[in-house]
Design a protein around this motif. Structure first.
Motif, PDB file in Angstrom:
ATOM      1  N   ASP A  39     -13.945   3.318  12.556  1.00  0.00           N
ATOM      2  CA  ASP A  39     -12.926   2.642  13.365  1.00  0.00           C
ATOM      3  C   ASP A  39     -11.989   3.680  13.988  1.00  0.00           C
ATOM      4  OD1 ASP A  39     -13.880   0.132  12.937  1.00  0.00           O
ATOM      5  OD2 ASP A  39     -12.430  -0.405  11.374  1.00  0.00           O
ATOM      6  N   PRO A  40     -11.230   3.268  15.016  1.00  0.00           N
ATOM      7  CA  PRO A  40     -10.219   4.189  15.553  1.00  0.00           C
ATOM      8  C   PRO A  40      -9.185   4.534  14.474  1.00  0.00           C
ATOM      9  CG  PRO A  40     -10.498   2.251  16.987  1.00  0.00           C
ATOM     10  CD  PRO A  40     -11.259   1.976  15.725  1.00  0.00           C
ATOM     11  N   VAL A  41      -8.550   5.702  14.586  1.00  0.00           N
ATOM     12  CA  VAL A  41      -7.507   6.076  13.615  1.00  0.00           C
ATOM     13  C   VAL A  41      -6.232   6.526  14.340  1.00  0.00           C
ATOM     14  CG1 VAL A  41      -9.157   6.787  11.827  1.00  0.00           C
ATOM     15  CG2 VAL A  41      -8.277   8.497  13.410  1.00  0.00           C
ATOM     16  N   TRP A  42      -5.106   6.191  13.723  1.00  0.00           N
ATOM     17  CA  TRP A  42      -3.807   6.649  14.222  1.00  0.00           C
ATOM     18  C   TRP A  42      -3.489   8.006  13.612  1.00  0.00           C
ATOM     19  CZ3 TRP A  42      -2.028   3.895  18.101  1.00  0.00           C
ATOM     20  CH2 TRP A  42      -2.255   2.520  18.160  1.00  0.00           C
ATOM     21  N   VAL A  43      -2.971   8.903  14.419  1.00  0.00           N
ATOM     22  CA  VAL A  43      -2.497  10.187  13.916  1.00  0.00           C
ATOM     23  C   VAL A  43      -1.033  10.320  14.327  1.00  0.00           C
ATOM     24  CG1 VAL A  43      -2.796  12.678  13.964  1.00  0.00           C
ATOM     25  CG2 VAL A  43      -4.783  11.191  14.166  1.00  0.00           C
ATOM     26  N   THR A  44      -0.164  10.608  13.352  1.00  0.00           N
ATOM     27  CA  THR A  44       1.269  10.672  13.651  1.00  0.00           C
ATOM     28  C   THR A  44       1.789  12.103  13.475  1.00  0.00           C
ATOM     29  OG1 THR A  44       2.058  10.304  11.406  1.00  0.00           O
ATOM     30  CG2 THR A  44       1.509   8.349  12.691  1.00  0.00           C
ATOM     31  N   ASP A  45       3.059  12.279  13.890  1.00  0.00           N
ATOM     32  CA  ASP A  45       3.794  13.519  13.621  1.00  0.00           C
ATOM     33  C   ASP A  45       3.214  14.707  14.401  1.00  0.00           C
ATOM     34  OD1 ASP A  45       5.586  15.300  12.551  1.00  0.00           O
ATOM     35  OD2 ASP A  45       4.743  15.274  10.530  1.00  0.00           O
ATOM     36  N   ILE A  46       3.250  14.600  15.726  1.00  0.00           N
ATOM     37  CA  ILE A  46       2.688  15.635  16.605  1.00  0.00           C
ATOM     38  C   ILE A  46       3.831  16.272  17.413  1.00  0.00           C
ATOM     39  CG2 ILE A  46       0.999  16.087  18.443  1.00  0.00           C
ATOM     40  CD1 ILE A  46      -0.185  13.203  17.666  1.00  0.00           C
ATOM     41  N   PRO A  47       4.183  17.520  17.143  1.00  0.00           N
ATOM     42  CA  PRO A  47       5.276  18.142  17.915  1.00  0.00           C
ATOM     43  C   PRO A  47       4.914  18.189  19.399  1.00  0.00           C
ATOM     44  CG  PRO A  47       4.659  19.505  16.022  1.00  0.00           C
ATOM     45  CD  PRO A  47       3.607  18.443  16.152  1.00  0.00           C
ATOM     46  N   ARG A  48       5.764  17.567  20.273  1.00  0.00           N
ATOM     47  CA  ARG A  48       5.489  17.614  21.718  1.00  0.00           C
ATOM     48  C   ARG A  48       6.729  17.268  22.528  1.00  0.00           C
ATOM     49  NH1 ARG A  48       0.771  13.014  21.303  1.00  0.00           N
ATOM     50  NH2 ARG A  48       2.102  11.195  21.001  1.00  0.00           N
ATOM     51  N   GLN A  49       6.607  16.560  23.633  1.00  0.00           N
ATOM     52  CA  GLN A  49       7.691  16.390  24.607  1.00  0.00           C
ATOM     53  C   GLN A  49       9.022  15.903  24.016  1.00  0.00           C
ATOM     54  OE1 GLN A  49       4.499  15.477  25.075  1.00  0.00           O
ATOM     55  NE2 GLN A  49       4.022  15.127  27.225  1.00  0.00           N
ATOM     56  N   PHE A  50      10.112  16.278  24.717  1.00  0.00           N
ATOM     57  CA  PHE A  50      11.473  15.985  24.250  1.00  0.00           C
ATOM     58  C   PHE A  50      11.745  14.500  24.026  1.00  0.00           C
ATOM     59  CE2 PHE A  50      11.784  15.624  28.890  1.00  0.00           C
ATOM     60  CZ  PHE A  50      12.497  14.436  29.026  1.00  0.00           C
ATOM     61  N   TYR A  51      11.036  13.626  24.741  1.00  0.00           N
ATOM     62  CA  TYR A  51      11.386  12.195  24.689  1.00  0.00           C
ATOM     63  C   TYR A  51      10.868  11.487  23.437  1.00  0.00           C
ATOM     64  CZ  TYR A  51       6.784  12.030  27.072  1.00  0.00           C
ATOM     65  OH  TYR A  51       5.473  12.206  27.419  1.00  0.00           O
TER      66      TYR A  51
END
Ligand code: ASP
Ligand code: MG
Length: 316
Positions: A202-214
């Motif tokens: 199944d698809p999986v969620w991945v969280t906590d990715i350092p990126r854009q300011f918003y």
């Protein structure tokens, strides 16, 4: 067609084959189900803008690979082709409708080497969603519903079409698993986003990715309250989203940290300064990537009537 053969690809000058029409029927069904579900939940349907002084910087982002930003002068002012409507979503959700969606065309001039990934286009459409005062988990539930219900409908109503494409598709079971990026990096190394999808059904969620300011960063724990959804079978990332920053000091500091030109983001900063920028959460789903997954095609450009493969500029 193999992924590599798309490097020299352009639109055909003969009647489209049945495969392509079948893919358009699948896309029509997906958009029908997704827009209807959102309307039933009380979302506003907002139309996109394409040229604007403000757009997504797409930076910093581990996925960044833009070889050129499109900027033109109109009426004596410099505007940019839309890379994502994040700025507009944040302004609208703060001052207008509290939940809405937009089918938003984006232009991202990806490096031409990305033609061979099978996943990149230089023009594509996002189904953008934004909800005032929402949390990540609220957005997970919205997209899990859109994905499972649209796949269910394709299997129910377009079985013959899936058969013609040779696509054996499973209806995913929500809630999808949630992983932290760090865990995956430790397990799979820097190519985690492709690897994790290879190892799941199944698809999986991945969280906590350092990126854009918003995207919201919890300064106490260092956690980024953002996420991607990764599709199985190597189809990879199809959604990016987050809870959002809304405080002036933090936004301003993060822009400086990232070396972002603040002049594009004046309205957001002014709203934040006045306490008018609402907390919200939202995300965008890459429509072509999702259709490519459902149809099971080799290259995402196969779902476009007028393919936009990085490095290839067709006649129309
Ligand atoms: N659509 C994304 C968001 O809502 C931004 C992106 O295009 O990556 O955060
Ligand atoms: Mg993304």
């Amino acid at each position: 067609m193999t992924k590599a053969s798309f490097v020299g690809f352009s639109a055909p000058a003969e009647p489209m084959d049945e495969r392509k029409l079948v893919i358009f029927r699948i896309q029509t069904k997906i958009l029908d189900v997704m827009t209807r579900r959102l309307l039933e939940k009380g979302f506003y349907w907002i139309l996109p803008v394409i040229l604007s002084k403000a757009t997504d910087p797409l930076w910093p982002d581990p996925e960044f690979s833009i070889e050129k930003k499109i900027e033109v002068e109109i009426y004596g002012e410099r505007v940019r082709a839309m890379q994502s409507m994040i700025v507009h979503k944040r302004v609208l959700v703060s001052l207008g409708p509290e939940k809405f969606f937009i089918l938003s065309p984006n232009i991202r001039i990806e490096r031409r080497q990305r033609a061979a990934t099978g996943r990149h286009l230089y023009e594509f459409t996002q189904l953008e969603v934004e909800v005032a005062d929402a949390k990540m988990e609220d957005i997970f539930r919205i997209f899990e519903d859109l994905i499972t219900k649209s796949i269910e409908a394709v299997k129910r109503d377009l079985g013959g079409e899936l058969k013609l494409l040779g696509r054996d598709l499973k209806i995913p079971e929500p809630p999808f698993k949630v992983y932290k990026r760090k865990e995956l990096e430790e397990r799979y190394g820097k190519d985690w986003s492709i690897e994790v999808a290879r190892h799941s059904i199944d698809p999986v969620w991945v969280t906590d990715i350092p990126r854009q300011f918003y995207d919201y960063e919890d300064e106490a724990t260092g956690e980024w309250r953002n996420f991607d959804l990764i599709l199985p079978e190597g189809f990879g990332e199809v959604i990016s989203g987050a809870e959002r920053e809304y405080e002036y000091e933090k936004l301003s500091r993060k822009m400086e940290r990232d070396g972002i030109d603040k002049s594009q983001y004046g309205l957001i900063l002014r709203l934040a300064e006045k306490g008018l920028l609402k907390p919200s959460a939202g995300a965008g789903l890459g429509v072509e990537r999702f259709v490519a997954y459902v149809a099971g095609v080799e290259h995402v450009a196969e779902v476009q009537p007028f393919p936009r493969v990085p490095g290839v500029v067709p006649e129309i």
